[in-house]
Design an enzyme around this catalytic site. Structure first.
Site, mmCIF file in Angstrom:
data_model
loop_
_atom_site.group_PDB
_atom_site.id
_atom_site.type_symbol
_atom_site.label_atom_id
_atom_site.label_comp_id
_atom_site.label_asym_id
_atom_site.label_seq_id
_atom_site.Cartn_x
_atom_site.Cartn_y
_atom_site.Cartn_z
ATOM 1 N N LYS A 21 0.826 -1.212 0.000
ATOM 2 C CA LYS A 21 0.000 0.000 0.000
ATOM 3 C C LYS A 21 0.859 1.260 0.000
ATOM 4 O O LYS A 21 0.646 2.182 -0.792
ATOM 5 C CB LYS A 21 -0.927 -0.024 1.228
ATOM 6 C CG LYS A 21 -1.955 1.104 1.261
ATOM 7 C CD LYS A 21 -3.172 0.719 2.084
ATOM 8 C CE LYS A 21 -3.003 0.961 3.555
ATOM 9 N NZ LYS A 21 -3.366 2.346 3.965
ATOM 10 N N GLY A 94 -5.329 8.209 5.190
ATOM 11 C CA GLY A 94 -4.435 9.158 5.843
ATOM 12 C C GLY A 94 -3.172 9.387 5.032
ATOM 13 O O GLY A 94 -2.638 10.501 4.991
ATOM 14 N N GLN A 169 4.597 9.241 7.342
ATOM 15 C CA GLN A 169 3.698 10.182 6.657
ATOM 16 C C GLN A 169 4.157 11.622 6.866
ATOM 17 O O GLN A 169 4.176 12.418 5.922
ATOM 18 C CB GLN A 169 2.260 9.989 7.143
ATOM 19 C CG GLN A 169 1.667 8.654 6.703
ATOM 20 C CD GLN A 169 0.228 8.476 7.148
ATOM 21 O OE1 GLN A 169 -0.354 9.344 7.793
ATOM 22 N NE2 GLN A 169 -0.359 7.346 6.816
ATOM 23 N N ASP A 315 1.839 -0.848 12.186
ATOM 24 C CA ASP A 315 0.582 -1.324 11.599
ATOM 25 C C ASP A 315 0.294 -2.785 11.935
ATOM 26 O O ASP A 315 -0.827 -3.254 11.748
ATOM 27 C CB ASP A 315 0.601 -1.155 10.074
ATOM 28 C CG ASP A 315 0.382 0.293 9.651
ATOM 29 O OD1 ASP A 315 -0.147 1.079 10.463
ATOM 30 O OD2 ASP A 315 0.746 0.647 8.514
ATOM 31 N N LYS A 342 -4.849 6.065 14.528
ATOM 32 C CA LYS A 342 -5.007 5.311 13.281
ATOM 33 C C LYS A 342 -6.495 5.328 12.900
ATOM 34 O O LYS A 342 -7.269 6.121 13.416
ATOM 35 C CB LYS A 342 -4.471 3.885 13.463
ATOM 36 C CG LYS A 342 -2.954 3.825 13.678
ATOM 37 C CD LYS A 342 -2.202 4.168 12.407
ATOM 38 C CE LYS A 342 -0.706 4.011 12.550
ATOM 39 N NZ LYS A 342 -0.005 4.279 11.289
ATOM 40 N N ARG A 346 -6.471 2.004 18.017
ATOM 41 C CA ARG A 346 -6.181 0.568 17.946
ATOM 42 C C ARG A 346 -5.778 -0.033 19.289
ATOM 43 O O ARG A 346 -5.801 -1.257 19.435
ATOM 44 C CB ARG A 346 -5.128 0.286 16.870
ATOM 45 C CG ARG A 346 -5.696 0.436 15.466
ATOM 46 C CD ARG A 346 -4.710 0.090 14.372
ATOM 47 N NE ARG A 346 -5.324 0.287 13.056
ATOM 48 C CZ ARG A 346 -4.658 0.484 11.936
ATOM 49 N NH1 ARG A 346 -3.332 0.519 11.959
ATOM 50 N NH2 ARG A 346 -5.293 0.640 10.795
#
Length: 429
Positions: A21, A94, A169, A315, A342, A346
C-alpha cells in the site's frame, strides 16, 4: 457486510498478497511529478490507493488503469499540476491526505481536502505545522488540525525539521514539499520510520541523502518516469503469517513480499516468539528488497516490545496482539501511542475485541499487556471501520473454538482486496 470465520486445523500451501500500500501510493504521486511515463505493475487495487489516483486525475494527471494491477501515469513534472475544480476527497486514506499536503504546499493554487467520517477525526497538525514553516497556508477545523482543510500553496523555502514523532507520513510530506523548495530540506526523526519515499524519490532521480535518523533532499530535481513492480505488502502478509504461526502443523510460503528493513519488525517479533520463519529467494525489485516468506506453526512464547522497533511494526500491532493471546506467558507492548490516531484507536479497539474472545488484556496509555495461553472462544467482533482490526479479529477466530463473526467487514478491501479468498487457498479444514 459481515465476515463469518469458522475454526480451522492448519494452513498449508503457497500464496501471494496484494501490492504494498505504501509503495503503491508513492509510485502514483512521484510518477505524476516526473517527466515522461511511469508504468506500475502489481499496484494495490485497494480503496486508499484508488483515492490517490482519483485526486491526481482531478489535478490534470492522465492515468490509464488500474487494470489487473497495471497502471500507466503520464507525468506532468513538478510544475504541471492544475488547480482542482472540486474538493479532493481522500476517502479513508491518511497516507493520501498527508502526502498530498506536502505536494499541494508547493503549488501556485488553492485546494480543499476532505475525507470520510473516520479521516475527519485524525490529526493533521503534525503535517501542517512544518509545511507552514516552509511557506504554505492551511485553513481547517480545530486550529488547522482536522479535515476539511484548505491548502494555499506558495513559494516554499527549505527547512531542517526535527519531527517529534517517528512517522513516515510526516517525513514524506516534508520531503515531498522539499521537492518544490530551492536548496536542501532535511527531516530528523526520533527513530527511523519506513523509508519508501526516500528509496522511490532516489530511483526517480532526486538527490537524497540518508544519515542515521536524518534524510536530506535537494529541491527542484528532474524526476524521470520509470517502470516499477510493487512488492507484496508485508503488512497484509502479517495476517497470514500469524494465522500460520498460531495453528500447529501449518506450513505456508508467501511469495514476493517486500522485506524492507524499516518494515520487517513483524518477522523479528514472530521469530522471537518461536515461530519458524525462513526468507527464501531474497532479491532487489525497483530498489526494494523482496523475498518469499516461509512460516511454520509453533508453540509461541510471550515477548516484550518497545523503543525503536515500534515504528517498524506499528501497523502490525493488532495482529501481533492476536499472536500474543495464543502464546504462553505475558506480552508487553509499549511506546505505541501512535496507535490511538489510526483508523480507530487501535489500543482500546484491540483490548475490547480480544476480551470478547476470553483473552486477558490490559490497556496501557501507550500500549498493551496480554496474558496469553488461555483457550479462546469465537465471538461477535466490531471492526470500527478499521481494515486491520477486521483482519486481526478474523485471524483470532481461525484458532478459537466456535464461530466468529466480524461486523462491518467491508472495510477490508482498503488494504487487502480478496482477503477471504487468499485465506481459503491455504486453509485445511
Amino acid at each position: 457486510m459481515e465476515l463469518v470465520i469458522n475454526p480451522v486445523k492448519k494452513l498449508r500451501g503457497n500464496v501471494s498478497v496484494p501490492g504494498d500500500k505504501s509503495i503503491s501510493h508513492r509510485a502514483v504521486m512521484v510518477g505524476a511529478l516526473a517527466q515522461g511515463i511511469t508504468e506500475v505493475s502489481n499496484f494495490l487495487m485497494g480503496e486508499d490507493c484508488l483515492a490517490t489516483v482519483k485526486c491526481l486525475r482531478a489535478m490534470g494527471v492522465s492515468i490509464e488503469g488500474p487494470t489487473n494491477g497495471k497502471l500507466k501515469i503520464y507525468g506532468v513534472g513538478l510544475q504541471g499540476l492544475r488547480e482542482p475544480a472540486d474538493l479532493l476527497d481522500t476517502g479513508n486514506s491518511g497516507t493520501t491526505t498527508r502526502l498530498l499536503m506536502g505536494i499541494l504546499a508547493g503549488q501556485p493554487f488553492t485546494s480543499i481536502i476532505t475525507g470520510d467520517q473516520s479521516l475527519k477525526k485524525r490529526p493533521m497538525a503534525r503535517v501542517t505545522k512544518p509545511l507552514q514553516d516552509m511557506g504554505a497556508s492551511f485553513l481547517g477545523r480545530n486550529q488547522n488540525n482536522l479535515l476539511p482543510m484548505a491548502v494555499q500553496g506558495g513559494k516554499l523555502k527549505p527547512i531542517d525539521f526535527h519531527s517529534p514523532v517517528a512517522s513516515a507520513q510526516v517525513k514524506s510530506a516534508v520531503l515531498f514539499a522539499g521537492l518544490f523548495a530551492e536548496g536542501y530540506t532535511s527531516v530528523t526523526e526520533p527513530a527511523v520510520s519506513r523509508d519508501h519515499s526516500e528509496r522511490m524519490l532516489k530511483a526517480f532521480g532526486a538527490e537524497v541523502e540518508v544519515k542515521n535518523q536524518t534524510v536530506r533532499i535537494k529541491g527542484l530535481p528532474q524526476l524521470k518516469g520509470m517502470k516499477i513492480t510493487v512488492p507484496g505488502d508485508i503488512s497484509s502478509a502479517a495476517f497470514l503469517m500469524v494465522a500460520a504461526a498460531i495453528l500447529p502443523g501449518s506450513d505456508i510460503t508467501i511469495q514476493g513480499v517486500g522485506i524492507n528493513p524499516t518494515r520487517d519488525g513483524i518477522l523479528e517479533v514472530l521469530k522471537q516468539m518461536g515461530a519458524g520463519i525462513e526468507i527464501m529467494h531474497s532479491r532487489l525489485q525497483g530498489g526494494e528488497p523482496v523475498g518469499d516468506i516461509r512460516i511454520k506453526g509453533a508453540e509461541l512464547q510471550g515477548t516484550e516490545l518497545s523503543g525503536p522497533i515500534i515504528p517498524r511494526l506499528i501497523d502490525e500491532i493488532p495482529i501481533i496482539a492476536v499472536a500474543a493471546a495464543y502464546a504462553r506467558g505475558t506480552t508487553v507492548i509499549r511506546d505505541a501511542s501512535e496507535l490511538k490516531v489510526k483508523e480507530s484507536n487501535r489500543i482500546s479497539s484491540v483490548v475490547r475485541e480480544l476480551r470478547k474472545f476470553g483473552a486477558t488484556v490490559e490497556e496501557l496509555s501507550d500500549g498493551l499487556i496480554i496474558q496469553g495461553g488461555t483457550p479462546l472462544s469465537g465471538a461477535v467482533c466490531q471492526s470500527y471501520g478499521d481494515h486491520r482490526m477486521a483482519m486481526a479479529m478474523a485471524v483470532a477466530g481461525l484458532a478459537a473454538s466456535g464461530q466468529t463473526l466480524i461486523e462491518q467487514a467491508d472495510c477490508i478491501p482498503v488494504s487487502f482486496p480478496g482477503f477471504s479468498d487468499v485465506l481459503k487457498e491455504v486453509i485445511v479444514e
